[in-house]
Design an enzyme around this catalytic site. Sequence first.
Site, short mmCIF file in Angstrom:
data_model
loop_
_atom_site.label_atom_id
_atom_site.label_comp_id
_atom_site.label_asym_id
_atom_site.label_seq_id
_atom_site.Cartn_x
_atom_site.Cartn_y
_atom_site.Cartn_z
N CYS A 1 44.45 33.58 42.27
CA CYS A 1 44.09 33.97 43.30
C CYS A 1 44.39 33.64 44.58
CB CYS A 1 42.23 33.31 43.43
SG CYS A 1 41.74 31.44 43.13
N GLU B 1 33.28 32.42 43.43
CA GLU B 1 35.23 31.96 44.18
C GLU B 1 36.18 33.61 43.36
OE1 GLU B 1 36.36 29.68 45.94
OE2 GLU B 1 34.32 28.63 45.55
P1 NAD Z 1 36.27 38.87 34.96
O1 NAD Z 1 35.57 38.87 36.63
O2 NAD Z 1 37.39 39.92 34.23
O3 NAD Z 1 35.80 37.69 34.07
C1 NAD Z 1 36.12 36.58 34.81
C2 NAD Z 1 34.12 35.94 33.37
O4 NAD Z 1 33.57 36.58 33.90
C3 NAD Z 1 34.98 35.56 32.15
O5 NAD Z 1 34.37 34.54 31.94
C4 NAD Z 1 34.01 36.82 31.95
O6 NAD Z 1 33.74 36.39 29.75
C5 NAD Z 1 33.20 36.42 32.10
N1 NAD Z 1 31.95 38.55 32.83
C6 NAD Z 1 32.84 40.09 32.04
N2 NAD Z 1 31.47 40.24 33.14
C7 NAD Z 1 30.35 39.40 32.32
C8 NAD Z 1 28.75 39.74 32.73
N3 NAD Z 1 28.69 41.59 33.34
N4 NAD Z 1 27.62 38.88 33.56
C9 NAD Z 1 28.66 38.05 33.07
N5 NAD Z 1 30.02 36.88 33.12
C10 NAD Z 1 30.79 37.94 32.30
O7 NAD Z 1 38.17 37.98 35.50
P2 NAD Z 1 38.62 37.35 35.31
O8 NAD Z 1 40.45 38.20 34.69
O9 NAD Z 1 39.02 36.94 34.00
O10 NAD Z 1 40.05 36.43 35.91
C11 NAD Z 1 40.62 37.24 36.99
C12 NAD Z 1 39.62 37.39 38.48
O11 NAD Z 1 39.36 35.96 38.94
C13 NAD Z 1 40.53 37.73 39.25
O12 NAD Z 1 40.11 38.60 40.71
C14 NAD Z 1 41.15 35.99 40.36
O13 NAD Z 1 42.00 36.57 41.87
C15 NAD Z 1 39.75 35.81 40.27
N6 NAD Z 1 40.43 34.52 40.89
C16 NAD Z 1 39.50 33.16 41.70
C17 NAD Z 1 39.35 32.08 41.61
C18 NAD Z 1 38.76 30.94 42.82
O14 NAD Z 1 38.52 30.47 43.33
N7 NAD Z 1 38.53 32.54 43.92
C19 NAD Z 1 39.98 31.67 41.24
C20 NAD Z 1 40.96 32.59 39.78
C21 NAD Z 1 40.53 33.06 39.72
#
Ligand code: NAD
Length: 521
Positions: free
Chosen positions: A286, A252
Site C-alpha cells: 500500500c 486502511e
Molecule cells: P479488497 O478490498 O479486495 O479485499 C480486502 C478484504 O475485504 C478481503 O478480505 C476481502 O475478502 C474482503 N471483502 C471483499 N468484499 C467484502 C465485503 N463486501 N464486505 C466485507 N469484506 C469484504 O483488497 P485486496 O485486493 O485484498 O487488497 C489490496 C488493497 O489493499 C489495495 O488497495 C491496497 O492499497 C490496500 N492495502 C492497504 C493497506 C494500508 O495499510 N492502508 C495495506 C495493505 C493493502
Amino acid sequence: MESGTVETKVGANGSSGAAEAETLEVLNPATGETIATLPVDSPAAVAETVARVRAAQPDWEAMGIEGRYHWLGKLRDWILDNQDRILDTMQRETGKVRADASNEPTYLADTINFYGTQAAKFIGEESVRPHSPLLAAKKLRVQYRPQPVVGIISPWNFPLILSLGDAIPALMAGAAVVIKPSEFTPLGIAEVAAAWKQEIGGPDVFDVVQGIGETGGALVDNVDYVQFTGSDRTGRKVMARAAETLTPVSLELGGKDPMIVLRDADIDRAANAAAWGGMFNSGQVCISVERIYVEEPVYDDFVAKLTAEVGRIRQGADDARNPMDVGAMTSPNQTAIVEGQVDDALAHGARALTGGKRVPGPGDYFEPTVLVDVDHSMKVMRDETFGPVVGVMKVRDSEEALRLANDTRYGLSGSVFGERANAERVARRVECGAVNVNDVLVNYFASDVPMGGWKESGIGYRHGAQGIRKFCRTESLVITRFGGRREPTWYPYTRGRRGLIARMTKLINGRDWRRRLGLRH
Ligand code: NAD
C-alpha cells in the site's frame, strides 16, 4: 476493476465458483498450482464464532496487561521458533520471494514486544487535573476499556502483518479478535490460529473465519469494532454496512505514494530507494513508491541510475539455491489492472525504459517497469497500480513537485530525498499520513508513530498510542471527593443561588480583575 471486488472475484486466486462459493480454492501464484481447498464460513458460523470469543473476553480483559502480554509473549516465541514454517506458507500462498516474506515474523515479534511494553503507557488509567476550580472537589480519571470483540478484515499482500499485526494491539487492549483473511491468502493466519489453540493453549479469544464478501459482511454485523485493510472500494462497502449497526470502523486503504527527488539529493541513494520502494513485494504494497517527481538538474542522472538498478532485478520463483529479488503477483485480478495501466500509458505516449510487459507463465508475473514521459492524464499516475511499476516525471522545482505529489485523491504516505533540512521542509508539506525523508517504506516499521491515510486512503491510524486506543472505549470517571447534602446547582432554585452562580461565573471565567470582581467598566 479495482483490486478485489466481491462481485467479480470468484473463489480464491481466481478459481471457479459462484459469487459466494462454498469453498475457497487457494493457488500458489508462483506456479499456478492448487495448494488447498477450504470451506467457507456461513454468516451463521461467523455469528457463532463471534459469540464464542465474546464469552471468553471478560476473563481475558480481567487478566490485565501483564497477563495478556504473558500469552502474547508465548505467541511471539512460537513465531520465532517457527519462522521457516511460517515463511514457507507465506511464499506458497502469495508467490513472494523469501526476503519479502521474512518481514512478517520480524514485524509481528516486534509488535508484540512494542505493545506488550508500551500498553500500560497508552491505555493505563489516566489521572487528570480538573481545569476549573468548580471541579476542585472531584477526582478525574480516564480508563480505556476494550471493545469486546474486534473484527479484522484483511488483504492478501501481507497476510499476517495486516491481520495478526492489528490483532496484537487489539488483544493487548483486552478485546477478543476474529479475523477474516483475504480469500487469496487464508492459510498462514489459519495456521497461527490453530497454533494459538493447540500448541500454545491460549485463551479462546482469537479465531479466524474464511470466506469473501458474505463472510466479511457477517463479521461486520456481529462485532463491536471493525479494522479493515483493503481497497477503498471495499472499504466504502464495509463502512456502509457498519453504519447499519453504528459500529465504529478503522479503514486502511489504498495509496498512490509520491517520491520527490530534490536537486541536492544523493542520487545513488534516491535511485536505489526508488527501485526497492517501487518493486518490493512486486509493488504490491500500500505504501510502495508509485510516482516519482525529480527536479530538472538531476533528472537524467536519476532516471539512468533507476533504470539500471531496476534492470538488474532478478524475477521468478525463488528457492534457497536460487534467490530472486521480485516474485509473483499474488492475484491475477491485480496483474490485469497493472497491465491495463501500463498499456494505457504506453498508448498515450509514455515510454518503458525497462520492463512494461506481463511475463509468460507458469505463474503470474509482471516485469519490473520504469515509465517516463508520463503525466497526470494517465491512469498509471492517478490510480493505485499495486504492481512493480513506477512513473517518473521531470519538475522545475520543489513547488511543482509538491503540487503534483498532492494532486491525488489518496494520501497514505510518501518520501522526499534531498539535503536533510531542505527535504524535511518539503516533507512537511506533502499531504499524507506519513512521509519518509531519505528513505522509503520504513515508516511501517516505526511502530512508535501513528500511520494512517488522509483523504481516500483511510480513516483512523495504526501504530503508536492510536494503534491500541482505537480498540478501546474511553470511560471517564468523575469521582466526588467531598460534598455536603446538596450541591449549589441542585434544587431548590433560589434567587440567592442565581446571584451566586452569576458572581462565580465572573470570578472564575473573567480574565481581568474588574470583571472578576463584578466592578463596572
Ligand atoms: P479488497 O478490498 O479486495 O479485499 C480486502 C478484504 O475485504 C478481503 O478480505 C476481502 O475478502 C474482503 N471483502 C471483499 N468484499 C467484502 C465485503 N463486501 N464486505 C466485507 N469484506 C469484504 O483488497 P485486496 O485486493 O485484498 O487488497 C489490496 C488493497 O489493499 C489495495 O488497495 C491496497 O492499497 C490496500 N492495502 C492497504 C493497506 C494500508 O495499510 N492502508 C495495506 C495493505 C493493502
